[in-house]
Design an enzyme around this catalytic site. Structure first.
Site, PDB file in Angstrom:
ATOM      1  N   ASP B 123     102.233   0.057-108.045  1.00  0.00           N
ATOM      2  CA  ASP B 123     103.422  -0.662-108.462  1.00  0.00           C
ATOM      3  C   ASP B 123     103.565  -1.928-107.626  1.00  0.00           C
ATOM      4  O   ASP B 123     103.361  -1.899-106.415  1.00  0.00           O
ATOM      5  CB  ASP B 123     104.647   0.249-108.291  1.00  0.00           C
ATOM      6  N   TYR B 125     105.686  -5.961-107.131  1.00  0.00           N
ATOM      7  CA  TYR B 125     106.994  -6.436-106.656  1.00  0.00           C
ATOM      8  C   TYR B 125     107.018  -7.939-106.955  1.00  0.00           C
ATOM      9  O   TYR B 125     107.072  -8.745-106.048  1.00  0.00           O
ATOM     10  CB  TYR B 125     106.981  -6.151-105.146  1.00  0.00           C
ATOM     11  N   HIS B 130     114.226 -10.361-108.165  1.00  0.00           N
ATOM     12  CA  HIS B 130     114.367  -8.974-107.737  1.00  0.00           C
ATOM     13  C   HIS B 130     114.028  -8.811-106.258  1.00  0.00           C
ATOM     14  O   HIS B 130     114.757  -8.155-105.513  1.00  0.00           O
ATOM     15  CB  HIS B 130     113.457  -8.076-108.584  1.00  0.00           C
ATOM     16  N   ARG B 139     117.664  -5.596 -96.147  1.00  0.00           N
ATOM     17  CA  ARG B 139     117.336  -6.210 -94.855  1.00  0.00           C
ATOM     18  C   ARG B 139     118.205  -7.416 -94.498  1.00  0.00           C
ATOM     19  O   ARG B 139     118.001  -8.023 -93.454  1.00  0.00           O
ATOM     20  CB  ARG B 139     115.871  -6.660 -94.863  1.00  0.00           C
ATOM     21  N   GLU B 194     114.022   1.088-112.771  1.00  0.00           N
ATOM     22  CA  GLU B 194     113.400  -0.227-112.608  1.00  0.00           C
ATOM     23  C   GLU B 194     112.719  -0.599-113.913  1.00  0.00           C
ATOM     24  O   GLU B 194     111.862   0.135-114.403  1.00  0.00           O
ATOM     25  CB  GLU B 194     112.396  -0.247-111.441  1.00  0.00           C
ATOM     26  N   GLU B 196     110.163  -2.407-115.950  1.00  0.00           N
ATOM     27  CA  GLU B 196     108.849  -3.012-115.679  1.00  0.00           C
ATOM     28  C   GLU B 196     107.954  -2.964-116.917  1.00  0.00           C
ATOM     29  O   GLU B 196     108.199  -2.200-117.845  1.00  0.00           O
ATOM     30  CB  GLU B 196     108.134  -2.250-114.552  1.00  0.00           C
ATOM     31  N   ASP B 228     110.330   2.769-113.459  1.00  0.00           N
ATOM     32  CA  ASP B 228     110.007   3.363-112.167  1.00  0.00           C
ATOM     33  C   ASP B 228     111.304   3.885-111.542  1.00  0.00           C
ATOM     34  O   ASP B 228     111.924   3.218-110.712  1.00  0.00           O
ATOM     35  CB  ASP B 228     109.344   2.306-111.285  1.00  0.00           C
ATOM     36  N   ARG B 232     117.457   5.414-104.365  1.00  0.00           N
ATOM     37  CA  ARG B 232     117.669   4.357-103.364  1.00  0.00           C
ATOM     38  C   ARG B 232     118.093   4.882-101.999  1.00  0.00           C
ATOM     39  O   ARG B 232     117.743   4.271-100.977  1.00  0.00           O
ATOM     40  CB  ARG B 232     118.734   3.370-103.862  1.00  0.00           C
ATOM     41  N   GLN B 235     115.029   6.308-100.458  1.00  0.00           N
ATOM     42  CA  GLN B 235     114.165   5.163-100.130  1.00  0.00           C
ATOM     43  C   GLN B 235     114.597   4.473 -98.839  1.00  0.00           C
ATOM     44  O   GLN B 235     113.765   4.168 -97.977  1.00  0.00           O
ATOM     45  CB  GLN B 235     114.198   4.162-101.301  1.00  0.00           C
ATOM     46  N   LYS B 248     110.113   7.401-105.015  1.00  0.00           N
ATOM     47  CA  LYS B 248     109.501   6.887-106.247  1.00  0.00           C
ATOM     48  C   LYS B 248     108.663   7.953-106.928  1.00  0.00           C
ATOM     49  O   LYS B 248     107.954   7.643-107.883  1.00  0.00           O
ATOM     50  CB  LYS B 248     108.597   5.701-105.898  1.00  0.00           C
ATOM     51  N   THR B 252     107.993   8.561-113.324  1.00  0.00           N
ATOM     52  CA  THR B 252     107.831   7.202-113.824  1.00  0.00           C
ATOM     53  C   THR B 252     107.619   7.354-115.327  1.00  0.00           C
ATOM     54  O   THR B 252     106.703   8.062-115.739  1.00  0.00           O
ATOM     55  CB  THR B 252     106.605   6.520-113.183  1.00  0.00           C
ATOM     56  N   THR B 339     109.784  -4.802-110.886  1.00  0.00           N
ATOM     57  CA  THR B 339     111.032  -4.927-111.644  1.00  0.00           C
ATOM     58  C   THR B 339     111.200  -6.346-112.168  1.00  0.00           C
ATOM     59  O   THR B 339     111.018  -7.306-111.426  1.00  0.00           O
ATOM     60  CB  THR B 339     112.217  -4.563-110.731  1.00  0.00           C
ATOM     61  N   GLU B 353     120.522  -4.063-108.007  1.00  0.00           N
ATOM     62  CA  GLU B 353     120.845  -5.487-108.055  1.00  0.00           C
ATOM     63  C   GLU B 353     122.130  -5.733-108.839  1.00  0.00           C
ATOM     64  O   GLU B 353     122.994  -6.499-108.410  1.00  0.00           O
ATOM     65  CB  GLU B 353     119.730  -6.242-108.768  1.00  0.00           C
TER      66      GLU B 353
END
Lengths: 405, 405
Positions: B123, B125, B130, B139, B194, B196, B228, B232, B235, B248, B252, B339, B353
């Site tokens: 997967d 990114y 996103h 972060r 997610e 995708e 996906d 959270r 995670q 994850k 899926t 995503t 998001e």
């Protein structure tokens, strides 16, 4: 030594040598071929291989025809009662005093192959010494050990397609590394090994189901040596925030012989002392480690030696954690233990730790090394010492070829 | 509209409806079964499925017997010349005016299955919106976009065993989440989707070899929708330093129909503007994206809609990067695009998001939502709009069941 204490002996040449990795107490499974015949399943004993496909053809063993296949997955999928029965039968057939009718092939006449089709590969991070040492180098001492480290076996999904058998040459990878002004295209300059055990999952689990540690233990078929080659400069640039990717995809070398859990059973022991209690889903009802010497060599020189019992999480705990969210596990899944490092420099399972990130070279046959150079050969070894015999893994080697630029 | 501009039409019922996802211009591949017969390969057109196994049995098509199998891997492995020939032949057989002899099954009489055996799942990114939005939440804004993000397609290996076909219910996972005083055992409380695309690799590459972006493009068979599912809270606690793992692995979901690269060819376009030049191994000789509407629904309500052309890295670039260290790629490998999020709130491909990490609820059929509740059903959709027809993916849905505590 009194007769009652004598270890079980075999009639096969070399099997009773106390320094031999493959006595009758071991009986590891693998896949081999000979000049006259393609890959099929075998068991190592002394300097010989039991031709399991021939045994089955001659009616000595019954494994539903799975021994005459080029990988062990179908045999393993038959389940633990079959593993146990075959081990018992082989022990009887190979013991001193039995009729010497078992079809054998000299190891020197055989080519060894990848023993399983690796379904998926997961690598863990379960030596506290290693996690701390590497954490210092990547993130500094204050952030060295991630806060969840003592609460869960941290792992990541690796790449199964790049798992190869001992003796396969590996090319130094090209890739992106950090330059002064953005990334630079370069051959890896900080190529490293990682000394690990790999556990081979021997049973499927259902999606949406969890696995207890005790169930997980029953699902493990056996263990191989595992060298998770690592490109440290590529890793440093790529690994945040989603983890290592191409730095670990250049190749992972495993030993050709799978030492069964049954063979290691007499060496069961505790691992590292727990810093805090684990959540119930990670608790085990009995010790999950093995008292087993592990180490590695470079170009024939022994560089490091430690014991598997320094590890903090067992393979069974790792497997239980792997399924905690409902992830289905499958026969042939390979779980890397994580780098096995003791606390001392000559007990570390990676050059990154041994050389403090390349700052303190080590001497190998009179030459300085920080990381691996082209032409260097890395070997892993492991054995559990019994009384008068040892259960060993045989060699797990790989040589680094120059990068293809 | 002049005759010359009329889109190609089919004699199959429903195929010429401009709102149908499966016109003769599409011809996506899948695997289906019927009450009287097990899984085999098919192609969707209108409300019908072409029974490819029956076509081959009747001598209309030749795919070396691979259509009468429960997954498409063997057909895909035949290679691009075969893919192209079969598409050409099917187009001729299904076009208006052709003899109506092709064996068809009504979609309403068929059960759809996972179209491929997923060899390995990776997967990425690759939407800058996103990556930035999620980076801020995990972060903070100053470390939101990792420094290497504009230089390489960041990706991680996912778990292939938990990839399921549209319509499969998924259990909310249990797991470790961060509590005030160490980890807590809990059902996931921040369950997310997610949005995708998934690219399906259609050719093997050799270990130790790299793949150019142009070669990679030739290796892609087609695309599926891909959700996906992401836990959270699990995670956030687990993902440093080795990336997401159990967060994850709960499941899926992919769509049952693989839209081929050939069908998307007329919609090829540029992606997001580059912030800096890429290293040569990631440069492409032509645009690598598709002008294609993508979005998702919750319980039937449309939540978000954007375009695949917001992405920064194409599947071909991701595949080239995946092999840069010499990692061998194999038929059936599934590469998640990452995503797909546009810049606006109603263009985001994940609730994380859309709700700013759960701080700003959204309204779904009159009810507030931050993350997914038990019983919620998520649907993904995508189509490329032609002149008088559209190339669509059909539904990709999944419902969340309560956690098994």
């Amino acid at each position: 030594m009194a007769m009652a204490d004598m270890p079980l002996r075999s009639w096969v040449a070399g099997a009773n040598d106390p320094a031999c990795d493959f006595p009758i107490q071991n009986l590891p499974f693998g896949v081999f071929s000979t000049a006259d015949r393609g890959p099929r399943c075998g068991v190592a004993i002394g300097q010989m291989i039991v031709d399991l496909a021939a045994c089955e053809a001659q009616g000595m063993l019954d494994a539903a025809g799975t021994f005459d296949r080029p990988r062990l997955n179908d045999f393993i999928a038959l389940g633990r009662p079959v593993w146990d029965r075959i081990r018992e039968q082989l022990t009887a057939l190979l013991a001193e005093g039995a009729d010497q009718t078992v079809p054998l092939v000299a190891m020197s006449d055989a080519t060894l192959h990848l023993p399983i089709r690796v379904t998926e590969f997961t690598d863990f991070y379960a030596s506290k010494n290693h996690a701390f040492n590497v954490g210092v180098l990547f993130r500094g001492p204050e952030n060295a050990l991630p806060p969840q480290w003592t609460h869960m076996p941290i792992g990541y999904n690796g790449r199964a397609s790049s798992v190869v058998v001992s003796g396969t040459d590996i090319h130094r990878p090209m890739g992106q590394v950090k330059g002064e002004d953005g990334p630079v295209w370069s051959p890896c300059k900080r190529l490293d090994l990682e000394l690990e055990l790999g556990a081979i999952v021997g049973a499927d689990s259902q999606m949406g189901s969890r696995i207890s540690v005790d169930q997980a233990e029953q699902m493990i078929f056996g263990y191989v040596l595992l060298n998770d080659w690592s490109a440290r400069d590529i890793q440093a640039w790529e690994y945040q925030p989603l983890g290592p990717f191409q730095a670990k995809a250049l190749g992972t070398t495993i030993s050709p012989w799978i030492v069964t859990q049954a063979a290691l059973e007499p060496f069961r022991c505790d691992g590292a002392e727990r810093v805090n209690p684990l959540l119930p889903y990670l608790q085990e009802s009995r010790p999950g480690f093995y008292d087993m010497t592990v180490g590695w060599t470079m170009n024939g020189q022994r560089m490091s030696q430690t014991n598997y019992n320094v590890m903090y999480y067992s393979s069974a705990q790792q497997l239980a954690h792997h399924a905690v969210s409902g992830c289905p596990m499958r026969v042939g899944d390979l779980l890397g233990s994580g780098t096995i490092s003791g606390p001392e420099r000559d007990q570390t399972g990676a050059l990154l730790e041994m050389t403090e990130g390349g700052k303190s070279p080590v001497t190998v046959n009179g030459e300085d090394r920080t990381f691996i150079q082209d032409g260097d050969e890395i070997g892993l070894f492991a054995h559990a010492q019994g009384d008068g015999y040892r259960v060993g893994f045989g060699p797990c080697t790989g040589k680094i070829l120059p990068a293809v630029e």
